[in-house]
Design a protein around this motif. Sequence first.
Motif, short mmCIF file in Angstrom:
data_model
loop_
_atom_site.label_atom_id
_atom_site.label_comp_id
_atom_site.label_asym_id
_atom_site.label_seq_id
_atom_site.Cartn_x
_atom_site.Cartn_y
_atom_site.Cartn_z
N ALA A 61 0.84 -1.21 0.00
CA ALA A 61 0.00 0.00 0.00
C ALA A 61 0.87 1.26 0.00
CB ALA A 61 -0.93 0.01 1.21
N PHE A 62 1.95 1.24 0.79
CA PHE A 62 2.86 2.38 0.81
C PHE A 62 3.51 2.58 -0.56
CE2 PHE A 62 7.02 4.29 1.24
CZ PHE A 62 6.77 5.39 2.05
N ALA A 63 4.02 1.50 -1.14
CA ALA A 63 4.72 1.60 -2.43
C ALA A 63 3.78 2.07 -3.54
CB ALA A 63 5.34 0.25 -2.79
N CYS A 64 2.59 1.52 -3.59
CA CYS A 64 1.64 1.92 -4.64
C CYS A 64 1.25 3.38 -4.50
CB CYS A 64 0.40 1.04 -4.60
SG CYS A 64 0.71 -0.63 -5.17
N THR A 65 1.01 3.82 -3.27
CA THR A 65 0.64 5.22 -3.07
C THR A 65 1.80 6.15 -3.37
OG1 THR A 65 -0.89 4.51 -1.35
CG2 THR A 65 -0.36 6.84 -1.42
N ALA A 84 5.39 15.44 0.30
CA ALA A 84 3.95 15.23 0.15
C ALA A 84 3.67 13.79 -0.30
CB ALA A 84 3.39 16.22 -0.86
N ARG A 85 4.53 13.25 -1.15
CA ARG A 85 4.35 11.86 -1.60
C ARG A 85 4.53 10.89 -0.44
NH1 ARG A 85 8.23 10.94 -6.48
NH2 ARG A 85 7.27 8.88 -6.36
N VAL A 86 5.56 11.12 0.37
CA VAL A 86 5.81 10.24 1.51
C VAL A 86 4.68 10.35 2.53
CG1 VAL A 86 7.33 9.83 3.49
CG2 VAL A 86 8.30 10.21 1.22
N LEU A 87 4.23 11.57 2.79
CA LEU A 87 3.14 11.77 3.75
C LEU A 87 1.86 11.07 3.30
CD1 LEU A 87 2.25 13.09 6.37
CD2 LEU A 87 1.63 15.12 5.05
N SER A 88 1.52 11.23 2.04
CA SER A 88 0.32 10.56 1.55
C SER A 88 0.47 9.04 1.59
CB SER A 88 -0.01 11.03 0.13
OG SER A 88 1.01 10.64 -0.78
N ALA A 89 1.65 8.54 1.29
CA ALA A 89 1.88 7.10 1.34
C ALA A 89 1.80 6.57 2.76
CB ALA A 89 3.24 6.77 0.72
N VAL A 90 2.32 7.32 3.73
CA VAL A 90 2.23 6.91 5.13
C VAL A 90 0.78 6.91 5.60
CG1 VAL A 90 2.79 7.65 7.50
CG2 VAL A 90 4.58 7.57 5.75
N ILE A 91 0.02 7.90 5.20
CA ILE A 91 -1.40 7.95 5.60
C ILE A 91 -2.16 6.76 5.04
CG2 ILE A 91 -3.54 9.24 5.29
CD1 ILE A 91 -1.82 11.81 5.50
N ALA A 95 -0.94 3.85 3.97
CA ALA A 95 -0.44 2.62 4.56
C ALA A 95 -0.98 2.45 5.99
CB ALA A 95 1.08 2.61 4.57
N SER A 96 -1.11 3.53 6.72
CA SER A 96 -1.68 3.46 8.08
C SER A 96 -3.14 3.04 8.05
CB SER A 96 -1.55 4.81 8.78
OG SER A 96 -0.20 5.17 8.91
N VAL A 97 -3.89 3.61 7.13
CA VAL A 97 -5.31 3.24 7.01
C VAL A 97 -5.45 1.77 6.63
CG1 VAL A 97 -7.42 3.66 5.68
CG2 VAL A 97 -6.09 5.59 6.54
N VAL A 98 -4.65 1.32 5.68
CA VAL A 98 -4.70 -0.08 5.26
C VAL A 98 -4.27 -0.99 6.42
CG1 VAL A 98 -3.62 -1.79 3.74
CG2 VAL A 98 -4.42 0.39 2.82
N GLY A 99 -3.25 -0.59 7.15
CA GLY A 99 -2.80 -1.38 8.30
C GLY A 99 -3.86 -1.47 9.38
N LEU A 100 -4.53 -0.37 9.67
CA LEU A 100 -5.60 -0.40 10.67
C LEU A 100 -6.77 -1.26 10.22
CD1 LEU A 100 -5.60 3.31 11.89
CD2 LEU A 100 -4.89 1.29 13.16
#
Length: 88
Positions: free
Chosen positions: A40-44, A57-64, A66-71
Amino acid sequence: MQETTYAETNGTLAEFGRQVRSVKAIVITIFNFIVTVVAAFACTYLGSQYVFAETAARVLSAVIVASVVGLAELYVMVRTLEGDLGKL
């Protein structure tokens, strides 16, 4: 000297087999969780290059994402575990 019968040995091996299957299922579940979050992180991160020019901004959006998918994955795991425990 105490002799072990076939039934005692078979019961012990059967219990060991159940424990191995249980540990195997847990390892596969953890591996699946890690792969899902990383994917999810890599795709985002790669997909957001068309939306954001800055790396931050790319890293922040990817972290967000990935966090949602992880939760969401954790929620499903807890619900599954709760269902399995309810059967015991």
